[in-house]
Design a protein around this motif. Structure first.
Motif, mmCIF file in Angstrom:
data_model
loop_
_atom_site.group_PDB
_atom_site.id
_atom_site.type_symbol
_atom_site.label_atom_id
_atom_site.label_comp_id
_atom_site.label_asym_id
_atom_site.label_seq_id
_atom_site.Cartn_x
_atom_site.Cartn_y
_atom_site.Cartn_z
ATOM 1 N N LEU A 307 0.819 -1.212 0.000
ATOM 2 C CA LEU A 307 0.000 0.000 0.000
ATOM 3 C C LEU A 307 0.849 1.258 0.000
ATOM 4 C CD1 LEU A 307 -2.740 -1.167 2.520
ATOM 5 C CD2 LEU A 307 -3.041 -0.762 0.069
ATOM 6 N N ASP A 308 1.991 1.206 0.673
ATOM 7 C CA ASP A 308 2.856 2.386 0.789
ATOM 8 C C ASP A 308 4.185 2.123 0.102
ATOM 9 O OD1 ASP A 308 0.905 3.602 2.360
ATOM 10 O OD2 ASP A 308 1.763 2.815 4.218
ATOM 11 N N VAL A 309 4.506 2.920 -0.897
ATOM 12 C CA VAL A 309 5.777 2.801 -1.620
ATOM 13 C C VAL A 309 6.353 4.198 -1.782
ATOM 14 C CG1 VAL A 309 6.923 2.097 -3.752
ATOM 15 C CG2 VAL A 309 4.970 0.774 -2.901
ATOM 16 N N GLU A 310 7.605 4.378 -1.396
ATOM 17 C CA GLU A 310 8.227 5.688 -1.545
ATOM 18 C C GLU A 310 9.720 5.560 -1.782
ATOM 19 O OE1 GLU A 310 8.289 8.103 1.979
ATOM 20 O OE2 GLU A 310 8.401 6.366 3.314
ATOM 21 N N GLU A 311 10.267 6.557 -2.449
ATOM 22 C CA GLU A 311 11.714 6.661 -2.600
ATOM 23 C C GLU A 311 12.241 7.441 -1.410
ATOM 24 O OE1 GLU A 311 15.033 8.768 -5.500
ATOM 25 O OE2 GLU A 311 13.228 7.918 -6.428
ATOM 26 N N ILE A 312 13.153 6.838 -0.653
ATOM 27 C CA ILE A 312 13.630 7.490 0.570
ATOM 28 C C ILE A 312 15.052 8.035 0.431
ATOM 29 C CG2 ILE A 312 12.112 6.160 2.068
ATOM 30 C CD1 ILE A 312 14.517 4.361 2.747
ATOM 31 N N ALA A 313 15.728 7.702 -0.649
ATOM 32 C CA ALA A 313 17.078 8.228 -0.890
ATOM 33 C C ALA A 313 17.425 7.947 -2.344
ATOM 34 C CB ALA A 313 18.092 7.574 0.041
ATOM 35 N N GLY A 314 18.477 8.621 -2.824
ATOM 36 C CA GLY A 314 18.891 8.355 -4.194
ATOM 37 C C GLY A 314 19.851 9.401 -4.710
#
Length: 332
Positions: A307-314
């Motif tokens: 349900l929750d997907v996010e980019e947290i660094a990059g």
């Protein structure tokens, strides 16, 4: 169909296998070996899926060659240092004839040129974007002794790797980016899918809240290095295909830097298979952290399972993705 170059060599091309044993290095499951005398061959295969497929087909498959051999057959790996090490190992096993096969994109022309300086070729066959050639071991003498590679090599921070493993010469920058992005608390029971030689796992086990960590790796040599790099009673090691490995308990977290190719071409579906299996092994409240090349299309697969997907660094090359709250449809 049979292997085009090997078939031509053995059927009228002048390559004759002696009555002794043949050791085969670097065979992959997409290589057709039907022209070889199966009862006389021993295949050295460290990649678990290929190892299992050959074994199921009745081949003698090992992770390290056992005994002496009359013929050595090498299918070139991608890593040149590993290819040279295979040549040196075959010669050390007492082979009389050394056969080398590979595609142009795998560096066969370069290796042929180097070996021709050491000894005359008995013959070579060019077909299907590659070459196969063979030489008499006696003609080589000790000329290629320097090609023997150390079984282990020490890199940054006292870590141990081996020729041919992923990121053998230093810590992978994507894995380092993932480690820097991980939260302090990761859960109690975790897995590192595609653990390689153990860099991620060492960082995970620096958290004293971790109770158990499964290191899952398909490359036997990489896992052997991980056993040396991760000396922690909380760690368990699995020589297994990370796309179908199953934990004996639902996990609180999975951390991974999944591979995205088995050959030279990118295969995003491989990393996607890692994601699907990570979800199978996670509890509903479990979390997934992964790092990937920025262009790889993993977000859609993650959104189907969490349900929750996010980019947290990059950065401009890599992205670190976090997924939580597994969808019930993602249960095994």
């Amino acid at each position: 169909m049979s292997h085009p170059r090997l078939s031509l060599a053995l059927n009228g091309g002048g390559l004759f296998l002696s009555e002794g044993r043949t050791v085969v290095f670097g065979a992959r499951s997409d290589v057709d070996l039907r022209d070889l005398p199966q009862a006389q061959c021993q295949l050295v295969v460290g990649y678990k899926p290929d190892h299992d497929r050959f074994a199921a087909a009745g081949w003698d498959v090992v992770t390290a060659a056992e005994g002496k051999f009359a013929t050595g057959l090498i299918f070139l790996p991608r890593a040149k240092k590993l290819a040279k090490a295979m040549v040196a190992e075959a010669l050390a096993l007492g082979v009389q004839t050394l056969v080398v096969d590979g595609l142009k994109t795998e560096g066969i022309d370069s290796l042929l040129k180097e070996m021709r300086k050491a000894a005359p070729l008995q013959n070579s066959i060019a077909k299907a974007h590659g070459k196969l050639f063979w030489v008499a071991a006696d003609d080589l003498g000790d000329a290629l002794t320097a090609w023997a590679a150390p079984a282990r090599q020490e890199i940054d921070e006292g870590l141990i790797t081996a020729p041919g493993v992923f990121s053998a010469d230093g810590i992978d920058p994507a894995s380092r980016l993932l480690v820097d992005a991980l939260p302090v608390k990761l859960g109690k029971h975790l897995a590192d899918l595609g653990a390689g030689w153990g860099y991620l796992s060492r960082a995970i086990l620096s958290r004293d809240t971790v109770k158990s960590l499964a290191l899952v790796e398909a490359e036997h040599t990489s896992l052997s290095c991980a056993r040396e790099n991760v000396r922690d009673e909380r760690a368990s090691f699995y020589w297994a295909d990370a796309t179908n490995w199953r934990s004996d308990r639902l996990l609180d977290g999975v951390i991974m830097n999944p591979p995205f190719h088995t050959g030279r071409a990118a295969e995003p579906q491989l990393g996607q298979a890692f994601i699907v299996n990570a979800a199978r092994n996670l509890a509903l409240s479990g979390q997934l952290w992964l790092v990937a090349n920025r262009q790889l299309p993993y977000e859609a697969t993650l959104a189907q399972l969490f349900l929750d997907v996010e980019e947290i660094a990059g950065d401009n090359r890599f992205k670190v993705l976090h997924a939580a709250r597994k969808r019930r449809a993602g249960n095994a």
